[in-house]
Design a protein around this motif. Sequence first.
Motif, PDB file in Angstrom:
ATOM      1  N   ASP A  36      51.265  54.768  37.204  1.00 50.48           N
ATOM      2  CA  ASP A  36      50.983  54.844  38.634  1.00 50.48           C
ATOM      3  C   ASP A  36      51.888  53.873  39.409  1.00 50.48           C
ATOM      4  O   ASP A  36      52.378  52.892  38.847  1.00 50.48           O
ATOM      5  N   PRO A  37      52.119  54.142  40.697  1.00 49.18           N
ATOM      6  CA  PRO A  37      53.020  53.310  41.504  1.00 49.18           C
ATOM      7  C   PRO A  37      52.651  51.836  41.491  1.00 49.18           C
ATOM      8  O   PRO A  37      51.470  51.474  41.595  1.00 49.18           O
ATOM      9  N   ASN A  38      53.683  51.008  41.365  1.00 51.23           N
ATOM     10  CA  ASN A  38      53.470  49.550  41.378  1.00 51.23           C
ATOM     11  C   ASN A  38      54.655  48.846  42.044  1.00 51.23           C
ATOM     12  O   ASN A  38      54.927  47.691  41.754  1.00 51.23           O
ATOM     13  N   TRP A  39      55.355  49.578  42.904  1.00 51.40           N
ATOM     14  CA  TRP A  39      56.538  49.030  43.557  1.00 51.40           C
ATOM     15  C   TRP A  39      56.160  48.319  44.870  1.00 51.40           C
ATOM     16  O   TRP A  39      55.096  48.542  45.409  1.00 51.40           O
ATOM     17  N   GLY A  40      57.065  47.478  45.356  1.00 47.63           N
ATOM     18  CA  GLY A  40      56.934  46.918  46.691  1.00 47.63           C
ATOM     19  C   GLY A  40      56.699  45.426  46.793  1.00 47.63           C
ATOM     20  O   GLY A  40      57.001  44.823  47.822  1.00 47.63           O
ATOM     21  N   SER A  93      46.275  41.127  43.866  1.00 45.83           N
ATOM     22  CA  SER A  93      45.000  41.553  43.270  1.00 45.83           C
ATOM     23  C   SER A  93      45.002  43.030  42.869  1.00 45.83           C
ATOM     24  O   SER A  93      44.023  43.518  42.307  1.00 45.83           O
ATOM     25  N   PHE A  94      46.107  43.712  43.138  1.00 38.40           N
ATOM     26  CA  PHE A  94      46.180  45.156  42.880  1.00 38.40           C
ATOM     27  C   PHE A  94      46.459  45.455  41.405  1.00 38.40           C
ATOM     28  O   PHE A  94      47.286  44.798  40.774  1.00 38.40           O
ATOM     29  N   LYS A  95      45.756  46.451  40.872  1.00 37.13           N
ATOM     30  CA  LYS A  95      45.999  46.919  39.509  1.00 37.13           C
ATOM     31  C   LYS A  95      46.113  48.436  39.519  1.00 37.13           C
ATOM     32  O   LYS A  95      45.172  49.126  39.921  1.00 37.13           O
ATOM     33  N   PRO A  96      47.266  48.974  39.094  1.00 32.75           N
ATOM     34  CA  PRO A  96      47.415  50.436  39.038  1.00 32.75           C
ATOM     35  C   PRO A  96      46.389  51.044  38.082  1.00 32.75           C
ATOM     36  O   PRO A  96      45.979  50.401  37.106  1.00 32.75           O
ATOM     37  N   LYS A  97      45.974  52.276  38.362  1.00 30.18           N
ATOM     38  CA  LYS A  97      44.995  52.944  37.504  1.00 30.18           C
ATOM     39  C   LYS A  97      45.546  53.173  36.098  1.00 30.18           C
ATOM     40  O   LYS A  97      44.828  53.080  35.113  1.00 30.18           O
ATOM     41  N   THR A  98      46.837  53.516  36.028  1.00 33.07           N
ATOM     42  CA  THR A  98      47.488  53.711  34.729  1.00 33.07           C
ATOM     43  C   THR A  98      48.848  53.025  34.766  1.00 33.07           C
ATOM     44  O   THR A  98      49.331  52.628  35.838  1.00 33.07           O
ATOM     45  N   GLN A 132      42.954  49.274  50.266  1.00 37.44           N
ATOM     46  CA  GLN A 132      43.497  48.154  49.493  1.00 37.44           C
ATOM     47  C   GLN A 132      44.883  48.453  48.912  1.00 37.44           C
ATOM     48  O   GLN A 132      45.426  47.629  48.166  1.00 37.44           O
ATOM     49  N   ASN A 133      45.443  49.596  49.256  1.00 34.94           N
ATOM     50  CA  ASN A 133      46.781  49.943  48.761  1.00 34.94           C
ATOM     51  C   ASN A 133      47.812  49.005  49.390  1.00 34.94           C
ATOM     52  O   ASN A 133      48.059  49.078  50.603  1.00 34.94           O
ATOM     53  N   PRO A 134      48.448  48.135  48.625  1.00 34.47           N
ATOM     54  CA  PRO A 134      49.374  47.158  49.205  1.00 34.47           C
ATOM     55  C   PRO A 134      50.626  47.799  49.786  1.00 34.47           C
ATOM     56  O   PRO A 134      51.241  47.248  50.704  1.00 34.47           O
ATOM     57  N   ARG A 135      51.004  48.979  49.282  1.00 35.95           N
ATOM     58  CA  ARG A 135      52.207  49.644  49.784  1.00 35.95           C
ATOM     59  C   ARG A 135      52.004  50.196  51.193  1.00 35.95           C
ATOM     60  O   ARG A 135      52.948  50.269  51.974  1.00 35.95           O
ATOM     61  N   VAL A 136      50.774  50.565  51.515  1.00 36.60           N
ATOM     62  CA  VAL A 136      50.477  51.004  52.879  1.00 36.60           C
ATOM     63  C   VAL A 136      50.714  49.854  53.856  1.00 36.60           C
ATOM     64  O   VAL A 136      51.367  50.012  54.884  1.00 36.60           O
TER      65      VAL A 136
END
Length: 216
Positions: free
Chosen positions: A198-202, A190-195, A151-155
């Motif tokens: 954490d990465p949230n770019w893209g 729908s993505f939420k970083p753990k902290t 579910q990693n959107p950056r991948v």
Amino acid sequence: MKKLILSFALSMLSLTAFAQSQYEKIMTEKITKIETCKTTEDFNALSNDLQRIADKEKGKWQPSYYAAFSQIQKGRILMRENKMSELEAVADQAQKFVDLAEEADKNNSEIYLLQKMIYSLKMMVNPMERYMTFGAKAEETLKKAEQLNPQNPRVTLIKAEDVYFTPEQFGGSKKKGLELFKESLEKFNSFKPKTALDPNWGKSEAEYFIGLEAKK
């Protein structure tokens, strides 16, 4: 004596919490700067700042991760400027930071994705000669990043880039690339970083390419 020990313990907890809050504040400032960097010099300076933070904050993967990411962004600018001969040194510098990040947090999808991007930079130094080595390594590492977090959107974003910019005679497709950009945007929504660190770019990049095609 018990009161003294309790007072000392509370003081230590307070100092630890303060140090953590300072770390998070500084890291948040540096991460925000990524969006405002425009030149190779900007990204290099930011990478150096993050390296200094990583040197102080042993055991935390984010400072080394963002130091590597800054170097990779520097490399992507060099690619746009057609300065392929400079990519090797940039990729090597990014690799040092990725290795440190992986030491702090193994089997992290985000770190594997940066590794993939480093291999891609190395391949672009001489695509004809290096595709079979670094191209294959990049593909293998991207698959690993996806396995660790489907579910990693950056991948999905980086997969979209690869498909979109690869000529059709080599398996690329603007249409398939656009479909992957749309898929990545759905995951971003729908993505939420753990902290907070954490990465949230893209997401803006996915929106850009989708909007670009919509204008045609």
